[in-house]
Design an enzyme around this catalytic site. Structure first.
Site, mmCIF file in Angstrom:
data_model
loop_
_atom_site.group_PDB
_atom_site.id
_atom_site.type_symbol
_atom_site.label_atom_id
_atom_site.label_comp_id
_atom_site.label_asym_id
_atom_site.label_seq_id
_atom_site.Cartn_x
_atom_site.Cartn_y
_atom_site.Cartn_z
ATOM 1 N N GLY A 41 0.839 -1.162 -0.069
ATOM 2 C CA GLY A 41 0.149 -0.042 -0.064
ATOM 3 C C GLY A 41 0.815 1.236 -0.174
ATOM 4 O O GLY A 41 1.827 1.295 -0.678
ATOM 5 N N CYS A 42 0.194 2.377 0.796
ATOM 6 C CA CYS A 42 0.993 3.687 0.603
ATOM 7 C C CYS A 42 2.720 3.380 1.087
ATOM 8 O O CYS A 42 2.917 2.865 2.108
ATOM 9 C CB CYS A 42 0.578 4.301 1.869
ATOM 10 S SG CYS A 42 1.434 5.896 2.202
ATOM 11 N N PHE A 43 3.391 3.725 0.318
ATOM 12 C CA PHE A 43 4.889 3.545 0.568
ATOM 13 C C PHE A 43 5.421 4.433 1.538
ATOM 14 O O PHE A 43 6.456 3.967 2.100
ATOM 15 C CB PHE A 43 5.765 3.268 -0.748
ATOM 16 C CG PHE A 43 5.749 4.575 -1.719
ATOM 17 C CD1 PHE A 43 5.212 5.936 -1.375
ATOM 18 C CD2 PHE A 43 5.704 4.665 -3.183
ATOM 19 C CE1 PHE A 43 5.048 6.971 -2.080
ATOM 20 C CE2 PHE A 43 5.838 5.531 -4.067
ATOM 21 C CZ PHE A 43 5.479 6.925 -3.500
#
Length: 221
Positions: A41-43
């Site tokens: 998901g969001c890095f």
């Protein structure tokens, strides 16, 4: 001439001893590091999580698994490039193993969600483990089997063959700890503050705790 040579021997011996000591005191070569490429998901969040682990050095936010070379963030989130938001984790295998990294990774995400992660939906936010050889593939498959046994649910995180990893723009690196101010819907905030607000609003830690309970290594922000 003979006297000069004899007088010079102590000096030469002292120099040789000094050089020997210097060689012995020279810093040892840094241990070879290895890398793991994971999509969770969001890095920003994955980078923030894994930089807490002992044995992990640099964690770089970027993209993997797509068909476009050197994609931009806008291209990836717009869709069509096939990339996942991913991180490249550099680690010291003498301190932390690949198996331990995979164990922590699967317990830091919702590996039962095939449509994205938490509030971030879409293909670029799906989970994945990118492997470079048969040993990594076996380790990833074993980690997934263990996660499925623990959860009592199917894990949809795929094990994919290693693909080129492209670092994201400098704007995204170490986002979670930067002090420069940006304009957000909450008003002007430092990136670090904006990141905390985003993570809380997205429900990442809440969902991870719901799934993994006390086994979640990072749920707490």
């Amino acid at each position: 001439m003979l006297m000069k040579l004899r007088r010079g021997r102590p000096m030469m011996l002292a120099m040789m001893i000094a050089l020997g000591i210097a060689a012995n005191c020279a810093p040892a070569k840094a241990a070879a590091t290895e890398t793991a490429v994971l999509a969770g998901g969001c890095f920003w969040c994955v980078e923030a999580d894994f930089e807490k682990l002992k044995g992990v050095g640099e964690v770089v936010s970027g993209f993997a698994g797509g068909t476009v070379a050197n994609p931009t963030y806008k291209q990836v989130v717009a869709g069509g490039t096939g990339h996942y938001e991913a991180v490249e984790i550099s680690y010291d295998p003498a301190v932390i193993t690949y198996d331990q990294i995979l164990h922590a990774f699967l317990r830091s995400v919702d590996p039962t969600d095939a449509g994205g992660q938490f509030c971030d939906r879409g293909k670029s936010y799906r989970t994945a483990i990118f492997v470079s050889d048969s040993a990594e593939k076996s380790a990833a498959e074993a980690a997934i089997a263990d996660a499925e046994k623990t959860l009592g649910k199917d894990v949809v995180t795929p094990v994919l063959q290693a693909a080129p990893f492209y670092p994201a723009e400098a704007y995204h690196q170490d986002y979670y700890k930067k002090s420069d101010v940006i304009l957000t819907r909450f008003g002007p905030k430092s990136k670090a503050s904006a990141y905390k607000r985003y993570r809380e609003a997205c429900g990442r830690d809440e969902r991870v705790r719901q799934l993994w309970g006390s086994a979640a290594p990072f749920a707490g922000g």
